[in-house]
Design an enzyme around this catalytic site. Sequence first.
Site, mmCIF file in Angstrom:
data_model
loop_
_atom_site.group_PDB
_atom_site.id
_atom_site.type_symbol
_atom_site.label_atom_id
_atom_site.label_comp_id
_atom_site.label_asym_id
_atom_site.label_seq_id
_atom_site.Cartn_x
_atom_site.Cartn_y
_atom_site.Cartn_z
ATOM 1 N N TRP A 1 0.833 -1.218 0.000
ATOM 2 C CA TRP A 1 0.000 0.000 0.000
ATOM 3 C C TRP A 1 0.855 1.250 0.000
ATOM 4 O O TRP A 1 0.512 2.250 -0.639
ATOM 5 C CB TRP A 1 -1.006 -0.024 1.156
ATOM 6 C CG TRP A 1 -1.920 -1.213 1.042
ATOM 7 C CD1 TRP A 1 -1.981 -2.289 1.860
ATOM 8 C CD2 TRP A 1 -2.871 -1.460 -0.004
ATOM 9 N NE1 TRP A 1 -2.896 -3.193 1.399
ATOM 10 C CE2 TRP A 1 -3.463 -2.713 0.274
ATOM 11 C CE3 TRP A 1 -3.280 -0.753 -1.137
ATOM 12 C CZ2 TRP A 1 -4.446 -3.269 -0.560
ATOM 13 C CZ3 TRP A 1 -4.259 -1.301 -1.966
ATOM 14 C CH2 TRP A 1 -4.825 -2.543 -1.667
ATOM 15 N N ASP B 1 -1.507 6.793 6.395
ATOM 16 C CA ASP B 1 -2.563 5.888 5.947
ATOM 17 C C ASP B 1 -2.816 4.915 7.105
ATOM 18 O O ASP B 1 -1.982 4.067 7.403
ATOM 19 C CB ASP B 1 -2.075 5.129 4.694
ATOM 20 C CG ASP B 1 -3.047 4.029 4.255
ATOM 21 O OD1 ASP B 1 -4.095 3.857 4.898
ATOM 22 O OD2 ASP B 1 -2.732 3.343 3.257
ATOM 23 N N LYS C 1 -12.211 -1.825 7.487
ATOM 24 C CA LYS C 1 -11.561 -2.670 8.491
ATOM 25 C C LYS C 1 -12.218 -2.415 9.848
ATOM 26 O O LYS C 1 -13.096 -3.160 10.244
ATOM 27 C CB LYS C 1 -10.052 -2.394 8.564
ATOM 28 C CG LYS C 1 -9.247 -3.227 7.609
ATOM 29 C CD LYS C 1 -9.225 -2.686 6.230
ATOM 30 C CE LYS C 1 -8.194 -3.410 5.391
ATOM 31 N NZ LYS C 1 -8.198 -3.034 4.017
HETATM 32 C C1 PLP Z 1 -3.182 -0.006 4.562
HETATM 33 C C2 PLP Z 1 -4.086 0.072 3.371
HETATM 34 N N1 PLP Z 1 -4.067 1.185 2.611
HETATM 35 C C3 PLP Z 1 -4.855 1.309 1.534
HETATM 36 C C4 PLP Z 1 -5.707 0.304 1.137
HETATM 37 C C5 PLP Z 1 -6.556 0.499 -0.088
HETATM 38 O O1 PLP Z 1 -7.856 0.738 0.313
HETATM 39 P P1 PLP Z 1 -9.068 0.855 -0.714
HETATM 40 O O2 PLP Z 1 -9.308 -0.499 -1.251
HETATM 41 O O3 PLP Z 1 -10.171 1.376 0.147
HETATM 42 O O4 PLP Z 1 -8.689 1.828 -1.775
HETATM 43 C C6 PLP Z 1 -5.777 -0.859 1.901
HETATM 44 C C7 PLP Z 1 -6.688 -1.956 1.522
HETATM 45 O O5 PLP Z 1 -6.683 -3.028 2.056
HETATM 46 C C8 PLP Z 1 -4.946 -0.980 3.039
HETATM 47 O O6 PLP Z 1 -4.963 -2.087 3.790
#
Ligand code: PLP
Length: 353
Positions: A101, A168, A192
Amino acid sequence: MKKHNFSAGPCILPQEVLKKASEAVANFDGIDLSLIEISHRSKEFVAVMEKARSLVKELLNLPEGYSVLFLGGGASLEFLMTPYNLLKVDGKAAYLDTGTWSKKAIKEAKLLGKIDVVASSSDKTYNYIPKNYSIPSDIDYFHCTSNNTIFGTQLKEFPKTDAMLVCDMSSDIFSREIDFTQFDLIYAGAQKNMGPAGTTLVVVKDEILGKTGRTIPSMLDYQIHISKDSMFNTPPVFPVYVSMLTLQWLKDLGGINAIEKINEEKAALLYTEIDRNPLFKGFAAKEDRSLMNVTFNLTDDSKKEAFDKLWNAAGISGLKGHRSVGGYRASIYNAMPIESIQVLVDAMQELEK
Ligand SMILES: Cc1ncc(COP(=O)(O)O)c(C=O)c1O
């Protein structure tokens, strides 16, 4: 009987929240209309949005000067909105690369300017959090990912920097006590610890906005969303409502302080078994282990079929590791009861026997 849901996200939510949410879809608060068929500008929904935002402020203990937004587009859109709103034209930002991520956030930010990756744990399949790196002084902001959902590592401390600090927190927000005022911008996909997929929480310090010299498309401009109270366009009404219910559930439980103790107990139960049982080994470096996503492998792959049979028979779901890591991942978010973790530990002990 419900399954023991170890899914990484979308994931387990409190049973009472699911029940109230399903009632609201049929008939919201006794108004003889469904929550999802009323105007987002109705007094009923405006009250939901306001409650959700005020619960976030209360649970995170935020002082005046922070705005709370519920946006669409997932945390992935924030990978782009962050540089759009914080990176000056000709500016520079620094990122810590701790997993898939972070890497995706870096890729988007590079579209808009110069990005320094100050450290990365990609050399060991992201099984640890880099330490002792230095952050340049000539940056607009520093970006990190508090919990690496796929690899099961978590930042225990956040770096001190004079630049704006952006995080994030998609997979560990509301799970542990942190001084949230050390951050200038926090974002987290709901799916989550907060609600269903479809909305992203953004917490931003007002004073940092409007300083980049960029023209920002309206939908990507935090100031526009703030000025419209998260209603610049039709907000994701159902995810916002369920998030509000989950935040209220957390408040009633005693808030972040209370859930942190429960989360520590849950994680300790599982990590202790991983370390004790000779058939298993943990994936993440011990000092960086996540309280939310527990990644582990079998020491002998020939036991895979037997173990998979055991946990499936025990009513466990969602234990398969992410394809980039393999093995197993037990996601044990806020709503996961310790009893479900005991069921998994029992299956691990059964395999040993
Ligand atoms: C730490 C983290 N950041 C970003 C994301 C991406 O999220 P989204 O699918 O809502 O764009 C995730 C998805 O699992 C994540 O675990």
